[in-house]
Design a protein around this motif. Sequence first.
Motif, PDB file in Angstrom:
ATOM      1  N   GLY A 301     -17.616   2.447 -10.604  1.00 45.76           N
ATOM      2  CA  GLY A 301     -18.460   1.551  -9.815  1.00 45.76           C
ATOM      3  C   GLY A 301     -17.664   0.804  -8.754  1.00 45.76           C
ATOM      4  O   GLY A 301     -18.195   0.455  -7.695  1.00 45.76           O
ATOM      5  N   ALA A 302     -16.398   0.552  -9.037  1.00 49.65           N
ATOM      6  CA  ALA A 302     -15.566  -0.221  -8.093  1.00 49.65           C
ATOM      7  C   ALA A 302     -15.132   0.627  -6.900  1.00 49.65           C
ATOM      8  O   ALA A 302     -15.032   0.125  -5.777  1.00 49.65           O
ATOM      9  CB  ALA A 302     -14.336  -0.781  -8.812  1.00 49.65           C
ATOM     10  N   GLU A 303     -14.887   1.911  -7.140  1.00 54.50           N
ATOM     11  CA  GLU A 303     -14.301   2.750  -6.085  1.00 54.50           C
ATOM     12  C   GLU A 303     -15.137   2.796  -4.796  1.00 54.50           C
ATOM     13  O   GLU A 303     -14.604   2.510  -3.717  1.00 54.50           O
ATOM     14  CB  GLU A 303     -14.020   4.164  -6.636  1.00 54.50           C
ATOM     15  N   PRO A 304     -16.445   3.078  -4.877  1.00 56.63           N
ATOM     16  CA  PRO A 304     -17.216   3.104  -3.617  1.00 56.63           C
ATOM     17  C   PRO A 304     -17.303   1.735  -2.957  1.00 56.63           C
ATOM     18  O   PRO A 304     -17.359   1.642  -1.728  1.00 56.63           O
ATOM     19  CB  PRO A 304     -18.605   3.595  -4.050  1.00 56.63           C
ATOM     20  N   VAL A 305     -17.335   0.668  -3.765  1.00 53.99           N
ATOM     21  CA  VAL A 305     -17.399  -0.689  -3.183  1.00 53.99           C
ATOM     22  C   VAL A 305     -16.122  -0.957  -2.390  1.00 53.99           C
ATOM     23  O   VAL A 305     -16.158  -1.451  -1.258  1.00 53.99           O
ATOM     24  CB  VAL A 305     -17.584  -1.760  -4.288  1.00 53.99           C
ATOM     25  N   LEU A 306     -14.980  -0.595  -2.989  1.00 53.77           N
ATOM     26  CA  LEU A 306     -13.697  -0.828  -2.300  1.00 53.77           C
ATOM     27  C   LEU A 306     -13.585   0.055  -1.059  1.00 53.77           C
ATOM     28  O   LEU A 306     -13.131  -0.398  -0.003  1.00 53.77           O
ATOM     29  CB  LEU A 306     -12.528  -0.567  -3.252  1.00 53.77           C
ATOM     30  N   LYS A 307     -14.036   1.309  -1.180  1.00 54.10           N
ATOM     31  CA  LYS A 307     -13.959   2.227  -0.017  1.00 54.10           C
ATOM     32  C   LYS A 307     -14.846   1.745   1.122  1.00 54.10           C
ATOM     33  O   LYS A 307     -14.534   1.937   2.291  1.00 54.10           O
ATOM     34  CB  LYS A 307     -14.355   3.644  -0.432  1.00 54.10           C
ATOM     35  N   GLY A 308     -15.970   1.093   0.776  1.00 59.11           N
ATOM     36  CA  GLY A 308     -16.898   0.623   1.809  1.00 59.11           C
ATOM     37  C   GLY A 308     -16.593  -0.787   2.281  1.00 59.11           C
ATOM     38  O   GLY A 308     -17.351  -1.360   3.064  1.00 59.11           O
ATOM     39  N   ALA A 309     -15.482  -1.328   1.825  1.00 57.36           N
ATOM     40  CA  ALA A 309     -15.226  -2.756   2.053  1.00 57.36           C
ATOM     41  C   ALA A 309     -15.032  -3.120   3.518  1.00 57.36           C
ATOM     42  O   ALA A 309     -15.144  -4.284   3.875  1.00 57.36           O
ATOM     43  CB  ALA A 309     -14.014  -3.209   1.240  1.00 57.36           C
ATOM     44  N   CYS A 310     -14.737  -2.130   4.375  1.00 57.51           N
ATOM     45  CA  CYS A 310     -14.487  -2.490   5.777  1.00 57.51           C
ATOM     46  C   CYS A 310     -15.716  -2.255   6.659  1.00 57.51           C
ATOM     47  O   CYS A 310     -15.608  -2.218   7.874  1.00 57.51           O
ATOM     48  CB  CYS A 310     -13.256  -1.766   6.303  1.00 57.51           C
ATOM     49  N   LYS A 311     -16.890  -2.134   6.033  1.00 56.23           N
ATOM     50  CA  LYS A 311     -18.064  -1.759   6.842  1.00 56.23           C
ATOM     51  C   LYS A 311     -18.451  -2.816   7.881  1.00 56.23           C
ATOM     52  O   LYS A 311     -19.091  -2.504   8.867  1.00 56.23           O
ATOM     53  CB  LYS A 311     -19.255  -1.381   5.962  1.00 56.23           C
ATOM     54  N   TRP A 312     -18.080  -4.077   7.650  1.00 58.49           N
ATOM     55  CA  TRP A 312     -18.423  -5.120   8.630  1.00 58.49           C
ATOM     56  C   TRP A 312     -17.278  -5.402   9.616  1.00 58.49           C
ATOM     57  O   TRP A 312     -17.404  -6.208  10.502  1.00 58.49           O
ATOM     58  CB  TRP A 312     -18.793  -6.440   7.939  1.00 58.49           C
ATOM     59  N   VAL A 313     -16.152  -4.728   9.394  1.00 55.65           N
ATOM     60  CA  VAL A 313     -14.996  -4.999  10.266  1.00 55.65           C
ATOM     61  C   VAL A 313     -15.108  -4.101  11.502  1.00 55.65           C
ATOM     62  O   VAL A 313     -15.083  -2.884  11.380  1.00 55.65           O
ATOM     63  CB  VAL A 313     -13.669  -4.717   9.508  1.00 55.65           C
ATOM     64  N   LYS A 314     -15.264  -4.739  12.653  1.00 57.34           N
ATOM     65  CA  LYS A 314     -15.457  -3.933  13.879  1.00 57.34           C
ATOM     66  C   LYS A 314     -14.158  -3.876  14.670  1.00 57.34           C
ATOM     67  O   LYS A 314     -13.358  -4.788  14.653  1.00 57.34           O
ATOM     68  CB  LYS A 314     -16.561  -4.562  14.735  1.00 57.34           C
TER      69      LYS A 314
END
Length: 314
Positions: A301-314
């Motif tokens: 459960g943690a892996e996709p959250v961590l992989k997606g963690a930069c989605k707001w960083v432009k």
Amino acid sequence: MLKTPICEMLGIQYPVFQGGMAWIADGRLAAAVSNGGGLGIVAAGNAPADVVREEIRTAKSLTDKPFGVNIMLMSPFADEIAELVCEEKVAVVTTGAGNPSKYMKAWKEAGIHVIPVVPSVAMAKLMTRLGASAVIAEGGESGGHVGELTTMVLVPLVCDATDLPVIAAGGIADGRGVAAAFMLGACGVQVGTRFLSAKECSIHPTYKDRILHATDLCTTVTGKRLGHPVRSLRTQFARDYTKAEFGGMPDDELEQLGVGALRKAVKEGDMEKGCFLAGQAAAFVKKEQPAAEIVRELIEGAEPVLKGACKWVK
Ligand code: TUI
């Protein structure tokens, strides 16, 4: 694959510790978590050394993986358990509810990895100086004996105060919590309440059922007046205790009110007089499942959250 320095240090597959829950975390649960790739922990609680030795032997008979022993330092048997872990050559000792300084030298000489719970920056610094292998920063969302600070504040403060690996605890019961802990600087997590729903957890069925049906406001903290704040489910016992606490019951009588309440919850499922220790994360616990599956779900459960963690960083 989520791997951190704590995995290598302890020879475990995943950076997930099972909390050292008094009366609950026995050899069977600890072995199941260790077999699932985490670090299972046998809780000494208030039990004497012969009882804890049996649980350690049970764990050894059920797993060849490393596991730990948690020593509750307010226990009248803490000194004998401190010797027992050296005799039994356990891989890891975690401590709670006190300062383990006086035991550290002997444990280190026995080759044990010492990983204390630190409720403050000062304690984190002291444990670093005395040679701890890592520290557990446990916030007040957790079940049982709680410190002042929340996980969100304590974990980064402890990370800033020590170069040791920091294990985050308190409020973590799914992959999002694990990911958030890593974001705060932790390199591992300790999870207690979620393992109450493990198939291998032998608590009374009523206790398990209450955890599975817990919602957001189901826990409360009692015992502040005596200096031992404890988080548990909001049951009749918790209501009676709170009334006595604020109603001016003398300290010695109040102390007596709590005696045996944990055993009554764990062994008898006594909804009137039992104290059902649980963290706020009980609200996340939805089903009974094998401990190994819980470990896997926390990590996967943690892996996709961590992989997606930069989605707001432009
Ligand atoms: O220890 C826990 N959780 C526990 S212990 C427990 S058994 C119990 N039952 C009734 C009353 C009290 C205990 C149930 N749950 N978590 C780890 C933890 N350790 N949380 C806070 C602390 C802690 C507190 C003070 C660690 C060190 C400390 O040091 C104070 C000092 O300087 O001595």
